[in-house]
Structure formats: structure tokens, C-alpha cells
Motif scaffolding. Structure first.
Motif, short mmCIF file in Angstrom:
data_model
loop_
_atom_site.label_atom_id
_atom_site.label_comp_id
_atom_site.label_asym_id
_atom_site.label_seq_id
_atom_site.Cartn_x
_atom_site.Cartn_y
_atom_site.Cartn_z
N ARG A 167 -9.97 -12.88 11.19
CA ARG A 167 -10.79 -13.48 10.16
C ARG A 167 -11.49 -14.75 10.66
NH1 ARG A 167 -8.94 -9.25 9.53
NH2 ARG A 167 -6.85 -10.07 9.74
N ILE A 168 -12.69 -14.98 10.11
CA ILE A 168 -13.43 -16.21 10.36
C ILE A 168 -13.57 -16.96 9.03
CG2 ILE A 168 -14.68 -15.25 12.32
CD1 ILE A 168 -17.11 -14.90 10.43
N PRO A 169 -13.88 -18.27 9.04
CA PRO A 169 -13.98 -19.03 7.79
C PRO A 169 -15.13 -18.54 6.92
CG PRO A 169 -13.79 -20.49 9.69
CD PRO A 169 -14.04 -19.13 10.23
N LEU A 170 -15.11 -18.95 5.66
CA LEU A 170 -16.09 -18.50 4.68
C LEU A 170 -17.52 -18.89 5.05
CD1 LEU A 170 -16.68 -17.21 1.92
CD2 LEU A 170 -16.21 -19.43 0.87
N HIS A 171 -17.74 -20.15 5.44
CA HIS A 171 -19.10 -20.63 5.66
C HIS A 171 -19.30 -21.36 7.00
CE1 HIS A 171 -20.39 -19.70 1.60
NE2 HIS A 171 -19.47 -20.48 1.07
N ASP A 172 -18.28 -21.57 7.78
CA ASP A 172 -18.30 -22.51 8.90
C ASP A 172 -18.72 -21.82 10.20
OD1 ASP A 172 -17.75 -24.39 10.90
OD2 ASP A 172 -16.04 -25.22 9.81
N LEU A 173 -19.98 -22.02 10.62
CA LEU A 173 -20.48 -21.40 11.84
C LEU A 173 -19.85 -22.00 13.08
CD1 LEU A 173 -24.28 -21.08 10.97
CD2 LEU A 173 -22.63 -19.22 11.19
N GLU A 174 -19.61 -23.30 13.07
CA GLU A 174 -19.02 -23.95 14.23
C GLU A 174 -17.61 -23.43 14.49
OE1 GLU A 174 -17.96 -28.47 15.84
OE2 GLU A 174 -19.29 -28.20 14.12
N ALA A 175 -16.82 -23.31 13.41
CA ALA A 175 -15.46 -22.78 13.56
C ALA A 175 -15.50 -21.31 13.97
CB ALA A 175 -14.69 -22.94 12.25
N THR A 176 -16.49 -20.57 13.49
CA THR A 176 -16.64 -19.17 13.88
C THR A 176 -16.93 -19.04 15.37
OG1 THR A 176 -17.39 -18.52 11.67
CG2 THR A 176 -17.97 -17.06 13.50
#
Length: 424
Positions: free
Chosen positions: A178-187
Motif C-alpha cells: 500500500r501507498i499513502p492516500l495523497h502523498d507523492l513524496e512518500a509514494t
């Protein structure tokens, strides 16, 4: 613990997505529908503000679709599309869908619904990389709070943890994350950690539905598409809910200006009048399976009812209505009215913490002091069906044929119900 006698004596039908003891004895048995309304067996009339499960876009009980089904069944109920065989309705529908597709020169895989489509898309993504000889690319990424059906792959990539729990492993199908809901940097950091050479695809809903109606933040989907392109990860857009007009364009991909490698659809393709779903496939994926060569591989997809002739005929009639009545354009008008009316409620009601509207999709997140389940029950008493979702959120997704007055009546009922709750 032994089940209570009342539970043991309940109906033979096992209710879906239900804590069974909580719903037995409280079930609403629906016997008919007309336009935006449904009726229970005891005569209660309800405005269907959820369009069933997001699908009754043209309203209930349209005679044109009944005639389309009857005419087709009287000619040929269906015939399979395996190998050399195909039926004319499946061919015609696929051509029409390819013409509507946001993916240029796409091929169409047909099946029986959204969960089927997700399974096929994820399998095809992995098959693509195996055929390319990049055998380590197997991981499927999906977003926090995502819902992609409940088949094996959909269960495995779900971002709602409760849908993945209880099966003995973290993921029914291995190699998902899973990746975070909105966070491109964390993705981007997660992609780096897993390694792009190990990731086959990323699946996302354009607007998250069951997770609480979450539209993407400005630029998010475009940024996600760029991340996928930069890391050679296939982008799978799950338009099971948003496809066929729900966001005011035929597909949400058009509204957001992105082109996925694979796009799944269902629900709105027939407005729920027949079970049908599928996958739109980009040339990058399909062309190697079409080469005129004995060594060309086979993608082992297909089910008995893939390309079901009657379902395809119903889909064609549904698409005719969407076009003839201008219902996709109508969604844009309803979106503006719904957004304005719900924001007005949010500005006045301490019970509302946030309103999220995109197309004819809305989520009303309630303050933790108020219970979305209780509010939905009270709205049923008032004659309106809404649905409680994750995050203490009320879901609204009315049919495209909703009138201005009906929309205002729905919002008024919500406002009155919340006002009563605030006075307690």
C-alpha cells in the motif's frame, strides 16, 4: 458462543458485507423501483440517493433496457467468446467501448463485473512483465483506503484493512503493498524501498469510493502517473464507479487528463441492468499477444459469461440512453448544485467536519460526536437511502436522472436530520 434462535431461524440468503446478527430482522426487502425511487415489500417509498451500489445511473426500471434484454434473449441469450467463437453483441459492444475509451487504439476484455475486471487487470500486468522477461516485476501497489472488489486480487490489494484480515496471511495473493492516500513524496520513497524492478503495476481509483469518497488533491493523479512512467510501472485506473459519466465525463481519466495502461470498468456500463464489466487495454500491453507468429503467447483470461450477449445488448441500450438524454452533461449541472448545497450545510452544521464532492459523488464526513450509521437509519425513516462509509462518512451518488427538486429534497432531509441530532 451459540447463535441466538432468531439468527438460526433467519432467511437462507447470507447477506453481503454484513455483521449478520446486526441486520437480521432489520433488512429492507426491495421489490420494485422506478426512476430514482425504490419500494419495499411493505410499501415504503425511498429515494435511492446511492443509486444502488453506485450503479443505477439512468434510474430504475427503464423499459428500453427490458426490451433490449428480451429481444436479445429471444434471438440468442448468449454464446461464449472462447477461441474461434464470438457473438455479435460482444463484438459490437467492444467496438463502441473502444471508441469511447480514453486509451487510444485499446482492446476490450469483457467479463461479469468490477471484481472480475480487477483480477484480470492485475494478472495481465504481471503477465506483461513475465512476457517481457522482467520476471522480478510482480508487486502490485494500491492506495490506503482503496477498494477494488473482493475477489482474490481485489481482497489482496484493498486499502481497507478489514477486507484483508482473517485469511491467514497479510495478502491472499502475495507481493502487494500500500501507498499513502495523497502523498507523492512518500509514494516515491516506497517505490524506492521496494525497488521499481520489483513492481508490476499501481492500481488506483480516480475518486476513491468505498474508502470514504476521496477526490484526489490537485495534481495528485498526474503526479502518480508521472511516477509510474518514470519507474516503468503500469498504471491501472479502477473506473468501476467513475466510468460512464459519474464524474461529468465519460471516464474520469478524461477529466483528470491522464492515460492509464489498463482501465477497469463495470457498474455504469449497464447501469446495473445486467452484470457486466471489463478492462480497456493499451497497445503497449495487447500488441505482443496479437503478433502473427507461432511463438506468440496466450493470455489465459476468460469466463463462461465473458461477453454475455444479453448483457452486451443491455449495455448498448444503456449507452444509447446516456447519449440521447445528455446524462453525462447533466452530471456537471448536478455536481454544481450538490456542491453548493452541501457546503452550505457544512458552514452551518457543527455535526459536519468536511464535505467532499466530485461529479455526482459526495461524502459528508461527520464529527466524531455523531454516528453516520444512526444518521443513515434516520434518513431511511424520512424516505431517503444514503450509505455509511469508512471515516464516519455519508455517501451520496444519486442517479443521473435526479431532478433539481429531488436533489434539494435530499439535501434538505440531511440538513433536518443533522439539525435534530445536534439538538439532542
Amino acid at each position: 458462543m451459540t447463535p441466538a434462535p432468531a439468527v438460526l431461524a433467519g432467511p437462507a440468503l447470507w447477506p453481503a458485507q454484513a455483521h449478520v446478527p446486526s441486520v437480521l430482522g432489520r433488512q429492507l426487502v426491495i421489490e420494485r423501483g422506478q426512476g430514482c425511487y425504490i419500494w419495499t415489500v411493505d410499501g415504503k417509498k425511498l429515494f435511492d440517493a446511492t443509486a444502488g451500489l453506485w450503479h443505477a445511473n439512468i434510474g430504475h426500471s427503464r423499459p428500453e433496457l427490458a426490451r433490449a434484454a428480451a429481444d436479445q434473449m429471444n434471438k440468442l441469450e448468449t454464446y461464449h467468446i472462447f477461441g474461434r467463437f464470438v457473438n455479435d453483441q460482444a463484438l459490437d459492444l467492444a467496438e463502441r467501448l473502444a471508441a469511447l475509451s480514453p486509451i487510444s487504439d485499446s482492446k476490450v476484455i469483457l467479463n461479469s463485473g468490477g471484481s472480475d475486471a480487477i483480477d484480470v487487470a492485475c494478472k495481465l500486468a504481471r503477465r506483461h512483465w513475465q512476457r517481457e522477461g522482467r520476471t522480478t516485476k510482480t508487486v502490485i501497489l494500491s492506495r490506503q483506503y482503496a477498494y477494488h472488489g473482493l475477489h482474490a486480487f481485489g481482497t489482496s490489494i484493498g486499502g481497507l484493512d478489514f477486507n484483508r484480515e482473517g485469511y491467514g496471511t497479510e495478502s491472499l495473493v502475495p507481493e502487494t503493498a500500500r501507498i499513502p492516500l495523497h502523498d507523492l513524496e512518500a509514494t516515491a520513497a516506497i517505490i524506492s524501498e521496494i525497488g521499481a524492478d520489483n513492481i508490476a503495476a499501481l492500481v488506483t481509483e480516480p475518486v476513491q469510493g468505498t474508502g470514504g469518497v476521496h477526490p484526489p488533491r490537485e495534481g495528485y493523479l498526474n503526479g502518480l502517473a508521472e511516477l509510474c512512467k518514470a519507474n516503468d510501472i503500469l498504471l491501472i485506473l479502477d473506473e468501476v464507479i467513475t466510468g460512464f459519466g459519474r464524474t461529468g465525463t465519460m471516464f474520469a481519466a478524461e477529466r483528470f487528463g491522464i492515460t492509464p495502461d489498463l482501465l477497469t470498468f463495470a457498474k455504469g456500463v449497464t447501469s446495473g441492468y445486467a452484470p457486466l464489466g471489463g478492462v480497456l487495454v493499451s497497445p503497449r500491453i495487447w500488441q505482443p499477444f496479437y503478433l502473427d507468429d507461432a511463438a506468440t503467447p496466450i493470455f489465459r483470461h476468460g469466463a463462461t459469461y465473458a461477453g454475455h450477449a444479453t448483457a452486451a445488448a443491455v449495455a448498448m441500450a444503456n449507452l444509447d440512453i446516456l447519449e440521447r438524454e445528455g446524462l453525462v452533461e447533466r452530471v456537471k449541472d448536478l455536481e454544481c448544485q450538490l456542491e453548493e448545497a452541501l457546503q452550505d450545510i457544512a458552514s452551518r452544521r457543527p455535526s459536519v467536519s468536511e464535505v467532499r464532492v466530485y461529479g455526482l459523488l459526495a461524502g459528508i464526513a461527520l464529527d466524531d460526536r455523531y454516528d453516520a450509521v444512526a444518521v443513515t437509519d434516520l434518513l431511511i425513516d424520512r424516505g431517503f437511502v444514503v450509505r455509511p462509509l469508512r471515516g464516519n462518512t455519508l455517501q451520496l451518488s444519486p442517479p443521473f436522472v435526479t431532478t433539481d427538486d429531488e436533489l434539494l429534497a435530499l439535501v434538505g432531509a440531511i440538513d433536518d436530520t443533522l439539525a435534530e441530532q445536534e439538538q439532542r
